[in-house]
Write a protein that holds these residues in place. Structure first.
Motif, PDB file in Angstrom:
ATOM      1  N   PRO A   1       0.833  -1.210   0.000  1.00 19.43           N
ATOM      2  CA  PRO A   1       0.000   0.000   0.000  1.00 19.43           C
ATOM      3  C   PRO A   1       0.864   1.253   0.000  1.00 19.43           C
ATOM      4  CG  PRO A   1       0.046  -0.951   2.185  1.00 19.43           C
ATOM      5  CD  PRO A   1       0.802  -1.906   1.293  1.00 19.43           C
ATOM      6  N   ASP A   2       0.223   2.396  -0.171  1.00 16.65           N
ATOM      7  CA  ASP A   2       0.984   3.643  -0.226  1.00 16.65           C
ATOM      8  C   ASP A   2       1.267   4.214   1.158  1.00 16.65           C
ATOM      9  OD1 ASP A   2      -1.754   4.218   0.172  1.00 16.65           O
ATOM     10  OD2 ASP A   2      -1.426   6.297  -0.442  1.00 16.65           O
ATOM     11  N   LYS A   3       0.592   3.702   2.196  1.00 16.99           N
ATOM     12  CA  LYS A   3       0.786   4.235   3.544  1.00 16.99           C
ATOM     13  C   LYS A   3       0.841   3.099   4.558  1.00 16.99           C
ATOM     14  CE  LYS A   3      -1.584   8.652   2.759  1.00 16.99           C
ATOM     15  NZ  LYS A   3      -2.720   9.512   3.164  1.00 16.99           N
ATOM     16  N   LEU A   4       1.594   3.343   5.614  1.00 15.62           N
ATOM     17  CA  LEU A   4       1.637   2.418   6.745  1.00 15.62           C
ATOM     18  C   LEU A   4       0.411   2.656   7.627  1.00 15.62           C
ATOM     19  CD1 LEU A   4       3.646   0.311   8.058  1.00 15.62           C
ATOM     20  CD2 LEU A   4       4.351   2.177   9.550  1.00 15.62           C
ATOM     21  N   PRO A   5      -0.207   1.610   8.169  1.00 12.28           N
ATOM     22  CA  PRO A   5      -1.348   1.826   9.082  1.00 12.28           C
ATOM     23  C   PRO A   5      -0.960   2.765  10.208  1.00 12.28           C
ATOM     24  CG  PRO A   5      -1.142  -0.501   8.535  1.00 12.28           C
ATOM     25  CD  PRO A   5       0.060   0.178   7.941  1.00 12.28           C
ATOM     26  N   PRO A   6      -1.796   3.744  10.527  1.00  5.48           N
ATOM     27  CA  PRO A   6      -1.405   4.762  11.530  1.00  5.48           C
ATOM     28  C   PRO A   6      -1.129   4.195  12.909  1.00  5.48           C
ATOM     29  CG  PRO A   6      -3.742   4.936  10.950  1.00  5.48           C
ATOM     30  CD  PRO A   6      -3.125   3.989   9.972  1.00  5.48           C
TER      31      PRO A   6
ATOM     32  N   LYS B   1      10.460   5.157  -2.291  1.00 11.42           N
ATOM     33  CA  LYS B   1       9.120   5.455  -1.784  1.00 11.42           C
ATOM     34  C   LYS B   1       8.705   4.417  -0.737  1.00 11.42           C
ATOM     35  CE  LYS B   1       7.561   7.517  -6.138  1.00 11.42           C
ATOM     36  NZ  LYS B   1       6.583   7.394  -7.258  1.00 11.42           N
ATOM     37  N   VAL B   2       8.984   3.150  -1.039  1.00 11.88           N
ATOM     38  CA  VAL B   2       8.637   2.085  -0.100  1.00 11.88           C
ATOM     39  C   VAL B   2       9.444   2.224   1.188  1.00 11.88           C
ATOM     40  CG1 VAL B   2       8.659  -0.409   0.277  1.00 11.88           C
ATOM     41  CG2 VAL B   2       7.940   0.507  -1.934  1.00 11.88           C
ATOM     42  N   TRP B   3      10.731   2.506   1.060  1.00 12.95           N
ATOM     43  CA  TRP B   3      11.584   2.598   2.250  1.00 12.95           C
ATOM     44  C   TRP B   3      11.171   3.773   3.127  1.00 12.95           C
ATOM     45  CZ3 TRP B   3      14.748  -0.468   4.745  1.00 12.95           C
ATOM     46  CH2 TRP B   3      15.517   0.074   5.759  1.00 12.95           C
ATOM     47  N   LYS B   4      10.805   4.866   2.522  1.00 10.79           N
ATOM     48  CA  LYS B   4      10.408   6.042   3.296  1.00 10.79           C
ATOM     49  C   LYS B   4       9.217   5.734   4.184  1.00 10.79           C
ATOM     50  CE  LYS B   4       9.075  10.879   2.746  1.00 10.79           C
ATOM     51  NZ  LYS B   4       8.787  11.990   1.786  1.00 10.79           N
ATOM     52  N   GLU B   5       8.319   4.864   3.731  1.00 14.74           N
ATOM     53  CA  GLU B   5       7.102   4.558   4.482  1.00 14.74           C
ATOM     54  C   GLU B   5       7.254   3.327   5.366  1.00 14.74           C
ATOM     55  OE1 GLU B   5       3.422   5.761   5.680  1.00 14.74           O
ATOM     56  OE2 GLU B   5       4.663   6.745   4.161  1.00 14.74           O
ATOM     57  N   PHE B   6       7.991   2.315   4.898  1.00 11.31           N
ATOM     58  CA  PHE B   6       8.023   1.024   5.592  1.00 11.31           C
ATOM     59  C   PHE B   6       9.427   0.579   6.001  1.00 11.31           C
ATOM     60  CE2 PHE B   6       4.645   1.029   2.367  1.00 11.31           C
ATOM     61  CZ  PHE B   6       3.531   0.876   3.172  1.00 11.31           C
TER      62      PHE B   6
END
Length: 824
Positions: A413-418, A505-510
């Motif tokens: 997904p584009d975001k990590l669960p908050p 992009k993936v590393w920045k979020e996850f």
């Protein structure tokens, strides 16, 4: 007198006669009135048994009473059959009992086997899909199999008036014997037997074995929500029959309506009162889309929708509207005259339309080959499947061969669960959904994906997955481990194959979640390590991988140098990196709290050990014997100073003092032992909500004070100690050096007040101020007068003012008088 007497008697006789006749007439009328009531009562006595004077026998009594159940059965109505016709048909049917073990097994199914009542709809739709698969498979060798109807679908209709839910499929149907055989015995639905027959055929037939289901007791989940179940079925080789059961016995009868189904089966559930919510269209839609969204065959629901329709206004309505317009308050000049012949009179009205609505328009793209699916199809499927609004950052579509064989798609997904980090120690929502032959089974399986990858969305669909009888849990825990192993490796492979731009992009979020994988997943530690990214001295902004670091290592470099701290700016100014950077080595900057834990779990990468430049044991492979001899001579030269610091000046705060080989500009630094906590680790531990056992032991360990032998302050301190080891000013300077080394090295001062006092003494000395000079006393404020004293002083001042004024006036008057006299 006699005549008079006889007349009197005659009148009495006539009055009595009239009374008697009137009574007879009334009795006749009553008899005529009661005759139909009695006849009706006799008819009812023929239909119903005599009610006993027992509370449980009345409608208000217990609902388990035999007569109450009988009345409920008599109220059952099927399309095309009235209640009386259904009753007559039931009475003429032959009653049969289930197999000996069925009654006991039925209780297990209803009370223990299934955890959720809603599962009944999934089972019935699955059975309908099996029946459709069978007729489609049969049509491959027998073209006449579909002559009765080529439509292959499942239709659901809710009858709220009669409290019934109907599920109809146009599958293969059942004959009378099959109804008794398949529905009268537990785990004998016919699908398993059909599958066994296929296994005995040649290889060509075995290609289509995956179309056939393998479960037998799903039909009986109907009794979770229904008191009575009626099955109407039509097979190509037999007439249409009705099977009915209340869970204790069943009846089979020829359908008097004829072959209305043409081919297929209708399961009619007459729901219990507590299950009437399953008659709501919204509930049915939710269950179908949850469990059966990806079936090959279309599933329709009889549903209503509101449409806007334009209708012409009748002449009466038109005249009414014209009159209301004429009578309005608008002036005549503002009224626009419209030709009625050119403009027809219409209005928009809402209309309720009932029609079959398709429930499963989303296709299971994982059943197709990956090269046949477009990126837009993946994105559309992801949004429907996850209810996300943005496209996925990455995906992988694969088929895993072996035991078990399964197809899968994983999405990033584009975001990590908050709440990911706050819920790390809680049971997390699993985003991997398990399907068997496109039928949803569960998403409540923590073993399918490890915690550090639990943010992935995915589908796992298997054709030979061994489930328990309720289809809710796997029978063999070993297979879960096999599936998990393959999913994790495919997920890491997907991330590894991403382009640099996409992976950033993936590393920045996850990124930090992958670092948890080093701590939790020892089996995939090497694979995860290749994905890790860190800041380094090689570039001011870009991240680097460990693999790229090793490619840039200097010849004969044996260690991966790193330093940990709060942020990059702090680490770039750290005294520990001075010599390492000057010698041209690259230093990795650990700025995340988890980084040092990662190094503890992974002490080396591809044969290169990690070396913390803030700890003891720092060596450089390019230094020869000359550098070692020079360091030894410096240690011997500064031995008086190091011994004095260890034994006298700083004996209570340091383990030892030594000459440093890592400092260039800084006078000294505080270095931890190899097994001790670094300054960053102490900061991380202090921020923990719960104090770790033994944390004080690590935090209070004494450290080594390393000195820069070329720094002028260290050189001067050496001279002072050699000339007078009891020099008080030298001890003060040593304390100041230690405190600054603590701060420079990233540690926290134990006694900040003592440090401030020493700084104050140093400032006094530099400014030539007496060390014993006191702070000037604060000026004392004037004493405040009491209110009584203020009032008395005020009265005295007013009296004096009055006296002065009077005197002045007297002198003025005397002067004026003398002046006037002289004038005269």
């Amino acid at each position: 007198l006699l005549l008079h007497s006889s007349k009197k008697t005659y009148r009495k006789y006539m009055r009595s006669t009239r009374s008697w006749l009137l009574s007879c007439v009334v009795l006749c009328l009553l008899a005529l009135t009661l005759t139909p009531i009695r006849a009706k009562s006799e008819e009812e006595d023929d239909d119903f048994s005599v009610l006993e004077d027992d509370m449980g026998s009345f409608r208000e009594g217990g609902r388990t009473d035999d007569n109450v159940i009988k009345r409920e059965e008599e109220a059952i109505k099927l399309d095309g059959l009235s209640v009386s016709e259904m009753k007559q048909l039931r009475d003429s049917a032959e009653k049969k009992v289930f197999a000996a073990e069925v009654n006991r097994m039925m209780k297990i199914i209803i009370n223990s086997l299934y955890r959720n009542k809603e599962i009944f709809l999934r089972e019935l739709i699955s059975n309908g899909s099996d029946a459709l698969d069978k007729i489609r498979f049969k049509s491959l060798t027998d073209a006449s199999a579909l002559e009765s109807g080529e439509d292959l679908s499942i239709r659901i209709k809710a009858d709220k008036e009669n409290g019934a839910l109907h599920i109809t499929d146009t599958g293969i149907g059942m004959t009378r014997d099959e109804l008794e055989k398949n529905l009268g015995t537990i785990a004998k639905s016919g699908t398993t037997e059909f599958f066994e027959k296929l296994q005995n055929q040649d290889n060509d037939a075995q290609v289509n074995q995956d179309l056939i289901g393998q479960f037998g007791v799903g039909f009986y989940s109907s009794f979770l929500v229904a008191d009575t179940v009626v099955v109407t079925s039509k097979h190509n080789d037999d007439d249409q029959y009705i099977w009915e059961s209340d869970g204790s016995e069943f009846k089979i009868m020829l359908d008097p309506r004829g072959n209305t189904l043409q081919r297929g089966t209708t399961v009619s559930l007459f729901l219990k009162d507590e299950a009437k919510n399953f008659l709501e269209e919204s509930s049915i839609q939710k269950l179908v889309r949850k469990y059966s969204q990806f079936l090959n065959f279309p599933i329709y629901l009889w549903n209503s929708r509101i449409e806007q329709e334009e209708q012409e206004i009748s002449d009466v309505e038109g005249d009414t509207e014209v009159n209301s317009a004429v009578n309005s308050e608008a002036p005549e000049d503002d009224v626009e005259v419209v030709d009625e012949e050119d403009t027809p009179k219409t209005k928009m009205v809402e209309k309720t339309v009932w029609d079959w609505e398709l429930m499963n328009d989303t296709k299971p793209i994982w059943r197709r080959k990956a090269k046949e699916v477009e990126d837009s199809e993946y994105n559309d499927f992801f949004k429907v499947f996850t209810k996300e609004t943005e496209d996925p950052l990455a995906k992988i579509h694969f088929t895993a061969e072996g035991e078990p064989t399964f197809r899968s798609i994983l999405f990033v997904p584009d975001k990590l669960p908050p709440t990911f980090y706050s819920d790390m120690n809680k049971a997390m929502d699993n985003r991997i959904k398990l399907y068997v032959r496109r039928i949803f089974i569960t998403d409540d399986m923590d073993d399918l994906m490890p915690r550090y990858l639990s943010w992935l969305w995915g589908v796992v669909d298997s054709d030979d997955l061994p489930l328990n009888v309720s289809r809710e849990t796997l029978q063999q825990h070993k297979l879960l481990k096999v599936i998990k192993k393959k999913l994790v490796r495919k997920a890491l492979e997907m991330l590894k194959k991403l382009s640099v731009e996409d992976f950033d992009k993936v590393w920045k979020e996850f990124g930090n979640t992958l670092k948890f994988g080093i701590l939790e997943d020892s089996g995939n530690k090497t694979r995860i390590a290749k994905l890790l990214r860190f800041f380094s001295s090689n570039h001011e902004e870009d991240l680097t991988s460990l693999e790229d670091y090793i490619e840039r290592m200097r010849p004969k470099q044996e260690h991966i140098y790193y330093v940990a701290g709060k942020d990059r700016e702090e680490l770039e100014k750290s005294p520990f990196v001075e010599r390492v950077l000057k010698k041209g080595y690259e230093v990795v900057y650990f700025v995340d709290a988890i980084d040092e834990y990662v190094v503890q779990s992974m002490p080396e990468y591809e044969g290169k050990k990690f070396q913390d430049v803030a700890k003891e044991g720092l060596t450089f492979s390019d230094e020869g014997s000359a550098a070692k001899q020079r360091l030894e001579s410096q240690q011997e030269e500064y031995k008086p100073l190091t011994d004095w610091l260890k034994d006298t000046a700083l004996t209570d705060v340091i383990e030892k003092a030594t000459v440093s080989n890592r400092l260039i500009d800084s006078p000294c630094a505080l270095v931890a032992a190899q097994w001790a906590w670094s300054a960053n680790m102490e900061r991380v531990a202090a921020a923990q909500a719960y104090k770790q056992p033994g944390a004080d032991v690590y935090r209070n360990q004494k450290k080594t004070l390393e000195l820069n032998p070329r720094h002028p302050v260290i050189i001067e301190l050496l001279h002072r100690v050699e000339s007078d080891s009891a020099d008080h000013q030298a001890e003060e300077l040593a304390r100041i050096l230690y405190d600054t080394a603590v701060l420079r090295s990233g540690y926290s001062l134990v006694d900040s007040s003592d440090f401030a006092t020493r700084i104050d003494r140093m400032l006094r000395s530099n400014l030539n101020i007496d060390p014993d000079a006191l702070v000037e006393p604060e000026p004392e404020p004037e004493p405040k007068l009491e209110d009584s004293e203020v009032e008395s002083e005020g009265e005295e001042s007013s009296d004096q003012e009055d006296g002065i004024g009077a005197g002045s006036d007297g002198e003025l008057n005397e002067g004026m008088a003398s002046h006037t006299h002289e004038d005269l």
